[in-house]
Design an enzyme around this catalytic site. Structure first.
Site, PDB file in Angstrom:
ATOM      1  N   CYS A  52       0.974  -1.194  -0.178  1.00 63.37           N
ATOM      2  CA  CYS A  52       0.128  -0.129   0.004  1.00 63.37           C
ATOM      3  C   CYS A  52       0.950   1.205  -0.093  1.00 63.37           C
ATOM      4  O   CYS A  52       2.316   1.248   0.068  1.00 63.37           O
ATOM      5  CB  CYS A  52      -0.865  -0.178   1.263  1.00 63.37           C
ATOM      6  SG  CYS A  52      -2.504   0.531   0.921  1.00 63.37           S
ATOM      7  N   CYS A 101      -4.158  -0.479  -2.714  1.00 65.43           N
ATOM      8  CA  CYS A 101      -4.390   0.990  -3.440  1.00 65.43           C
ATOM      9  C   CYS A 101      -4.138   1.467  -4.667  1.00 65.43           C
ATOM     10  O   CYS A 101      -2.981   0.641  -5.179  1.00 65.43           O
ATOM     11  CB  CYS A 101      -4.109   1.833  -2.036  1.00 65.43           C
ATOM     12  SG  CYS A 101      -2.429   2.266  -2.192  1.00 65.43           S
ATOM     13  N   CYS A 111       4.196   0.638  -8.101  1.00 64.30           N
ATOM     14  CA  CYS A 111       4.671  -0.832  -7.462  1.00 64.30           C
ATOM     15  C   CYS A 111       6.089  -0.976  -8.026  1.00 64.30           C
ATOM     16  O   CYS A 111       6.317  -0.879  -9.083  1.00 64.30           O
ATOM     17  CB  CYS A 111       3.896  -1.593  -7.623  1.00 64.30           C
ATOM     18  SG  CYS A 111       4.303  -3.419  -6.870  1.00 64.30           S
TER      19      CYS A 111
END
Length: 142
Positions: A9, A81, A88
């Protein structure tokens, strides 16, 4: 060796901490669970509070980035999220995205803590339901 799952997240303060806590509580005998953030914002005390209400202790968790994790290879990476999904870091293998609302953002306009906790409890329960179904979802993806 159990398969490893990383929940990712933005700040590793709320949703990913809840997911790691639920994972260890419900499926810890089947998987090793970790959580991290793109940055670290500290563990949200209201997340700790609502998880304790559900019988899951995340009070000893701490906010961390991926670089601070004890291992760097994971069998499954799950972003929770949109920001984490978009930014990422690279992981070999598929990254699964399953977004949840951000309790602190939802609770920003709350009149008091009890009103804020309503949002945290809803997301906590949604994440718990997701974790319960996780083995089946992972099996379908293989």
């Amino acid at each position: 060796m159990k398969p490893s799952i990383l929940f990712l997240c933005t700040g590793n303060s709320c949703r990913s901490q809840m997911a790691e806590g639920w994972g260890r509580h419900l499926l810890g005998e089947r998987f090793d669970f970790f959580s991290a953030g793109i940055a670290k914002h500290g563990v949200n005390p209201l997340a700790v509070k609502v998880m304790a209400e559900a019988g899951v202790d995340i009070g000893n968790h701490y906010s961390k980035t991926v670089d601070e994790l004890p291992q760097q290879r994971f069998d499954h990476v799950i972003t929770l999220c949109g920001h984490a999904n978009e930014t990422c870091p690279y992981f070999p293998g598929p990254v699964i995205h399953h977004g949840f609302d951000d309790p602190p953002a939802l609770a920003a306009g709350a009149a008091d803590e009890e009103e804020a906790l309503v949002h945290y409890r809803r997301v906590r329960d949604e994440i718990g339901s997701f974790i319960k179904k996780l083995p089946r979802e992972l099996a379908q993806r293989q």
